[in-house]
Scaffold this active site. Structure first.
Site, PDB file in Angstrom:
ATOM      1  N   PRO A 105       0.829  -1.208   0.000  1.00  0.00           N
ATOM      2  CA  PRO A 105       0.000   0.000   0.000  1.00  0.00           C
ATOM      3  C   PRO A 105       0.869   1.266   0.000  1.00  0.00           C
ATOM      4  O   PRO A 105       1.900   1.306   0.673  1.00  0.00           O
ATOM      5  CB  PRO A 105      -0.787  -0.111   1.304  1.00  0.00           C
ATOM      6  CG  PRO A 105       0.098  -0.904   2.203  1.00  0.00           C
ATOM      7  CD  PRO A 105       0.891  -1.833   1.326  1.00  0.00           C
TER       8      PRO A 105
ATOM      9  N   CYS B 214       1.195  29.517 -15.694  1.00  0.00           N
ATOM     10  CA  CYS B 214       0.591  30.000 -16.937  1.00  0.00           C
ATOM     11  C   CYS B 214      -0.011  28.861 -17.753  1.00  0.00           C
ATOM     12  O   CYS B 214       0.448  28.562 -18.861  1.00  0.00           O
ATOM     13  CB  CYS B 214       1.655  30.693 -17.770  1.00  0.00           C
ATOM     14  SG  CYS B 214       2.649  31.781 -16.785  1.00  0.00           S
TER      15      CYS B 214
HETATM   16  C1  LIG Z   1       2.035   2.375  -7.361  1.00  0.00           C
HETATM   17  C2  LIG Z   1       2.251   0.976  -6.915  1.00  0.00           C
HETATM   18  C3  LIG Z   1       1.828   0.572  -5.642  1.00  0.00           C
HETATM   19  C4  LIG Z   1       1.093   1.474  -4.694  1.00  0.00           C
HETATM   20  O1  LIG Z   1      -0.170   1.839  -5.126  1.00  0.00           O
HETATM   21  P1  LIG Z   1      -1.149   2.611  -4.115  1.00  0.00           P
HETATM   22  O2  LIG Z   1      -2.367   2.835  -4.899  1.00  0.00           O
HETATM   23  O3  LIG Z   1      -0.472   3.868  -3.725  1.00  0.00           O
HETATM   24  O4  LIG Z   1      -1.371   1.712  -2.955  1.00  0.00           O
HETATM   25  C5  LIG Z   1       2.115  -0.721  -5.250  1.00  0.00           C
HETATM   26  N1  LIG Z   1       2.772  -1.587  -6.075  1.00  0.00           N
HETATM   27  C6  LIG Z   1       3.181  -1.229  -7.299  1.00  0.00           C
HETATM   28  C7  LIG Z   1       3.915  -2.194  -8.136  1.00  0.00           C
HETATM   29  C8  LIG Z   1       2.944   0.063  -7.774  1.00  0.00           C
HETATM   30  O5  LIG Z   1       3.344   0.414  -8.994  1.00  0.00           O
END
Ligand SMILES: *Cc1c(COP(=O)(O)O)cnc(C)c1O
Length: 421
Positions: free
Chosen positions: A276, A346
């Site tokens: 997460p 801008c």
């Molecule tokens: C961006 C990403 C996450 C985190 O996503 P959230 O929506 O911020 O929880 C986790 N794993 C991978 C591989 C990602 O690219």
């Protein structure tokens, strides 16, 4: 729940008035709450209680090393997507065996960095990448632990720019090809297969796409085990959404997400990783900005503030909504007014909100953009030669600048004029 609340008529971060921070560091700035970061991490961690698991914070959401340290001190691992992020995680004191390396375009240099410094696993996204990682590992006389990121072809039902689990997206390998790809990996002596990885997108507000994806992962796990692969770990990605609009229905709770994971995958006896980012950092940060002018336009009033799209790009990039609240609490019964809230850059795209009903404010007032902790500071740029805005971390009644505002000299001196000019 977060810790940005009104107390005695003023908006506080925990026990510090935001106006006090503004007086000290100037505007605009980002402010994070330690208690909120900790609360969110614990909610997620506890949702997986009873299962062998590691929460690997997706640090691309907010990667200041002070934030990483808060989370690492609670036992978080890190999900990194570049060599730079890997080094940040290390700088925050995270050991290599708690760092997962994700990303569709890892370079050989990044692989080397992580293999030398220690890494929990690489989440590999293609066969060509597998070949390069194998070569780098053999050159270093080591073996790289890997999962393969599979693309389960499910619709995450989120904004197109942050959906990653459909077959037309660039991410992972098609799940139907997975057995072939794992067989290929098993033939490469520089790799050791440890599990399966999946990440279907961001800001998901429904558990059903996760459930569909995880069910496919469970089926694949059985097949791969039957093929003789040792699948000991499932990386389930990130993506659980957060409430950006307090007036909307709340997204699923981490606890329910945990229950669903147990239902779909608990029987496999695998170690579970989740990644997460937004869920932990999103509502743990605000961006505070000052109203420069209230400009009466043709049929609408513009609130021109000193923050801009280069500081917080989510509204321009994802049509994102951020709740906007005045730092001085409106007296009860104050009628809302309707504003277009815009920055000084801008471009018409430099608009934070159109026709937003909010309490009336005046030039000089401070306002806060809520839910700005994730994909805020990390996506900022110096467009219009606007300095990257400071980041401040609050803990109880203390605050500290965790990244200061650069001076204009620092910014300009990074450029060089060639000797022929
Ligand atoms: C961006 C990403 C996450 C985190 O996503 P959230 O929506 O911020 O929880 C986790 N794993 C991978 C591989 C990602 O690219």
């Amino acid at each position: 729940m977060d810790h940005f609340l009104y107390q005695g008529g003023a908006l506080y971060a925990e026990d510090v008035p935001l106006a006090e921070i503004a007086a000290s560091v100037g505007t605009p700035f980002y402010c994070y709450s330690t208690a909120t970061l900790e609360r969110h991490f614990k909610l997620v961690d506890e949702a997986l209680a009873g299962m062998d698991h590691l929460v690997c914070y997706a640090m691309k959401a907010a990667s200041n090393i002070a934030i990483l340290k808060v989370l690492a001190d609670l036992g978080a691992g890190m999900d990194v997507v570049s060599g730079g992020e890997y080094l940040r995680a290390k700088a925050a004191g995270v050991s290599g065996d708690r760092i997962v390396f994700s990303g569709v375009g890892k370079t050989a240099a990044e692989m080397r960095l992580a293999l030398e410094g220690g890494v929990r696993q690489f989440n590999v996204e293609s066969e060509p990448e597998m070949e390069v990682l194998n070569r780098v590992a053999l050159e270093l006389g080591t073996v790289a632990p890997i999962t393969v990121r599979v693309n389960p072809d499910v619709d995450a039902k989120t904004h197109a720019k942050i959906a990653t689990g459909k077959s037309e997206n660039k991410f992972g390998i098609p799940i139907a090809k997975a057995r072939e790809v794992y067989a290929h990996a098993a033939r490469l002596p520089g790799l050791r297969v440890v599990g399966i990885d999946v990440h279907i997108g961001s800001q998901l507000t429904d558990l059903e796409p996760f459930r569909q994806a995880y069910r496919k992962v469970a089926e694949l796990c059985d097949l791969l085990r039957a093929d003789g692969h040792e699948i000991i770990r499932l990386d389930l990605g990130g993506g659980l959404g957060i409430p950006y609009e307090r007036s909307n229905a709340a997204p699923p709770l981490p606890l329910d997400y945990g229950v669903m994971i147990r239902e779909e995958l608990g029987h496999l006896g695998c170690e579970i990783e989740i990644e997460p980012g937004r869920l932990i950092a999103g509502n743990a940060g605000v961006m505070v900005t000052q109203v420069l002018y209230v400009k009466q336009g043709e049929g609408r009033d513009f609130l021109i503030v000193d923050g801009a799209m280069n500081d917080l790009i989510r509204p321009a990039m994802y049509d994102a909504h951020h709740d906007i609240v005045p730092v001085i609490e409106p007296v009860p019964g104050t009628e809302n007014r309707v504003y277009d809230v815009v920055g000084p850059v801008c471009e018409t795209g430099d608009t934070f909100a159109r026709q937003r009903a909010m309490p009336p404010v005046q030039a000089g007032d401070l306002i806060a953009f809520r839910s700005a902790g994730a994909y805020g500071a990390v996506m900022a740029s110096e467009y219009n030669t606007r300095p990257l805005i400071p980041e401040v971390l609050v803990r109880g009644d203390q605050f500290a600048v965790i990244r200061r505002r650069p001076t204009f000299d620092e910014m300009i001196n990074r450029d060089t004029i060639p000797q022929w000019l």
